[in-house]
Design an enzyme around this catalytic site. Sequence first.
Site, PDB file in Angstrom:
ATOM      1  N   HIS A  20      46.124  73.988  16.613  1.00  7.45           N
ATOM      2  CA  HIS A  20      46.041  74.021  18.076  1.00  7.45           C
ATOM      3  C   HIS A  20      45.097  75.089  18.616  1.00  7.45           C
ATOM      4  O   HIS A  20      45.476  75.907  19.469  1.00  7.45           O
ATOM      5  CB  HIS A  20      47.435  74.153  18.698  1.00  7.45           C
ATOM      6  CG  HIS A  20      48.169  72.840  18.784  1.00  7.45           C
ATOM      7  ND1 HIS A  20      47.598  71.713  19.346  1.00  7.45           N
ATOM      8  CD2 HIS A  20      49.406  72.477  18.380  1.00  7.45           C
ATOM      9  CE1 HIS A  20      48.464  70.714  19.277  1.00  7.45           C
ATOM     10  NE2 HIS A  20      49.551  71.137  18.690  1.00  7.45           N
ATOM     11  N   ASP A  47      46.221  68.140  14.454  1.00  4.38           N
ATOM     12  CA  ASP A  47      46.327  68.920  15.695  1.00  4.38           C
ATOM     13  C   ASP A  47      45.508  70.205  15.601  1.00  4.38           C
ATOM     14  O   ASP A  47      46.048  71.320  15.574  1.00  4.38           O
ATOM     15  CB  ASP A  47      47.794  69.204  16.071  1.00  4.38           C
ATOM     16  CG  ASP A  47      48.467  67.985  16.689  1.00  4.38           C
ATOM     17  OD1 ASP A  47      47.855  66.891  16.685  1.00  4.38           O
ATOM     18  OD2 ASP A  47      49.603  68.127  17.178  1.00  4.38           O
ATOM     19  N   ASN A  78      48.211  63.657  16.365  1.00  5.39           N
ATOM     20  CA  ASN A  78      48.157  62.908  17.631  1.00  5.39           C
ATOM     21  C   ASN A  78      47.113  63.496  18.586  1.00  5.39           C
ATOM     22  O   ASN A  78      46.702  62.833  19.529  1.00  5.39           O
ATOM     23  CB  ASN A  78      49.538  62.837  18.291  1.00  5.39           C
ATOM     24  CG  ASN A  78      50.151  64.193  18.559  1.00  5.39           C
ATOM     25  OD1 ASN A  78      50.271  65.002  17.635  1.00  5.39           O
ATOM     26  ND2 ASN A  78      50.535  64.449  19.776  1.00  5.39           N
ATOM     27  N   HIS A  79      46.667  64.733  18.340  1.00  2.00           N
ATOM     28  CA  HIS A  79      45.585  65.304  19.152  1.00  2.00           C
ATOM     29  C   HIS A  79      44.200  64.917  18.622  1.00  2.00           C
ATOM     30  O   HIS A  79      43.195  65.459  19.071  1.00  2.00           O
ATOM     31  CB  HIS A  79      45.731  66.823  19.249  1.00  2.00           C
ATOM     32  CG  HIS A  79      46.795  67.242  20.220  1.00  2.00           C
ATOM     33  ND1 HIS A  79      46.533  67.744  21.471  1.00  2.00           N
ATOM     34  CD2 HIS A  79      48.154  67.178  20.124  1.00  2.00           C
ATOM     35  CE1 HIS A  79      47.669  67.999  22.100  1.00  2.00           C
ATOM     36  NE2 HIS A  79      48.672  67.662  21.299  1.00  2.00           N
ATOM     37  N   HIS A 133      51.325  63.828   9.666  1.00  2.00           N
ATOM     38  CA  HIS A 133      51.352  64.770  10.788  1.00  2.00           C
ATOM     39  C   HIS A 133      52.746  64.867  11.404  1.00  2.00           C
ATOM     40  O   HIS A 133      53.255  65.953  11.653  1.00  2.00           O
ATOM     41  CB  HIS A 133      50.339  64.366  11.869  1.00  2.00           C
ATOM     42  CG  HIS A 133      50.435  65.262  13.069  1.00  2.00           C
ATOM     43  ND1 HIS A 133      50.093  66.592  13.015  1.00  2.00           N
ATOM     44  CD2 HIS A 133      50.905  65.047  14.330  1.00  2.00           C
ATOM     45  CE1 HIS A 133      50.322  67.149  14.199  1.00  2.00           C
ATOM     46  NE2 HIS A 133      50.815  66.241  15.007  1.00  2.00           N
ATOM     47  N   HIS A 198      53.752  68.901  13.661  1.00  2.00           N
ATOM     48  CA  HIS A 198      54.006  68.206  14.933  1.00  2.00           C
ATOM     49  C   HIS A 198      55.041  68.869  15.844  1.00  2.00           C
ATOM     50  O   HIS A 198      55.056  68.631  17.040  1.00  2.00           O
ATOM     51  CB  HIS A 198      54.391  66.756  14.659  1.00  2.00           C
ATOM     52  CG  HIS A 198      54.376  65.850  15.856  1.00  2.00           C
ATOM     53  ND1 HIS A 198      53.305  65.788  16.728  1.00  2.00           N
ATOM     54  CD2 HIS A 198      55.309  64.970  16.328  1.00  2.00           C
ATOM     55  CE1 HIS A 198      53.583  64.878  17.676  1.00  2.00           C
ATOM     56  NE2 HIS A 198      54.781  64.388  17.462  1.00  2.00           N
TER      57      HIS A 198
HETATM   58 MN   LIG Z   1      51.312  66.820  17.080  1.00  2.04          MN
END
Ligand SMILES: [Mn+2]
Length: 247
Positions: A20, A47, A78-79, A133, A198
Amino acid sequence: MRNSVFTSSIKNVYVAGDLHGHYESFKGVLRRYEDSARDSLLLFLGDYADRGLNGVEIITELNRLLESRDDIVALKGNHEQYRDGNPTFSPCDLISEAQEKYNSWEKFYHDIMVDFLAKLHIAAIMNNVLFVHAGISSRIKTVKDLAKHENETYVLWSDPSPLSGEHPSMRGAGITFGEDITTKVLSALGLKMIVRSHEPSKAAYGPYSEHGGKIITTNACASYGEPWKPFMLKIDTKSLKHKPIFL
Ligand SMILES: [Mn+2]
């Protein structure tokens, strides 16, 4: 984009969960891996950007590493779900970050992202362990099912839960799944454990084990303004022995 499952018989795997945009954690992961690893593989669980300040740098450097190193592998999170440059998730801070650092999201997307996204795998299997993930669903009965486009949302969004069965997720995508589903899917795939990320907050201070030890949640970021202890997980994918290496 193709969704492929990376497979290898390598025993020692170092796993980095969500980054992130946290550059210090990314550099920490690489430094600790180079210090300790022999005959092993470094696996990122997705991510890479958003929330933290350095998604652009992480993606640019990781993209270069994936090109030159065959002991470094990266999964999709998912990112990393884009359609023609448009994110299918939110928030997507990477767009404004790239506007600022690159003067153009379109240029960054075409110069770097397209290439980077094409290198990501949807899942990895090494010996007894499935790496994803986020999670699974009962729709996954074979290794091929992991790579099916219609299952992508389950692999990239779902969370393990104390409730048995499958339930709609509060996230608005994917599901929550109970230990019964974990047991069923692992047995169908002939595997023993799932390692995922996640949910960084679950693993804020170390690996988080649930479903009777069959699922481990990891986290490598410290982008939420809390005094978290990011780590990478060292796991023997044959014996399932694992320990955190704090960054
Ligand atoms: Mn995620």
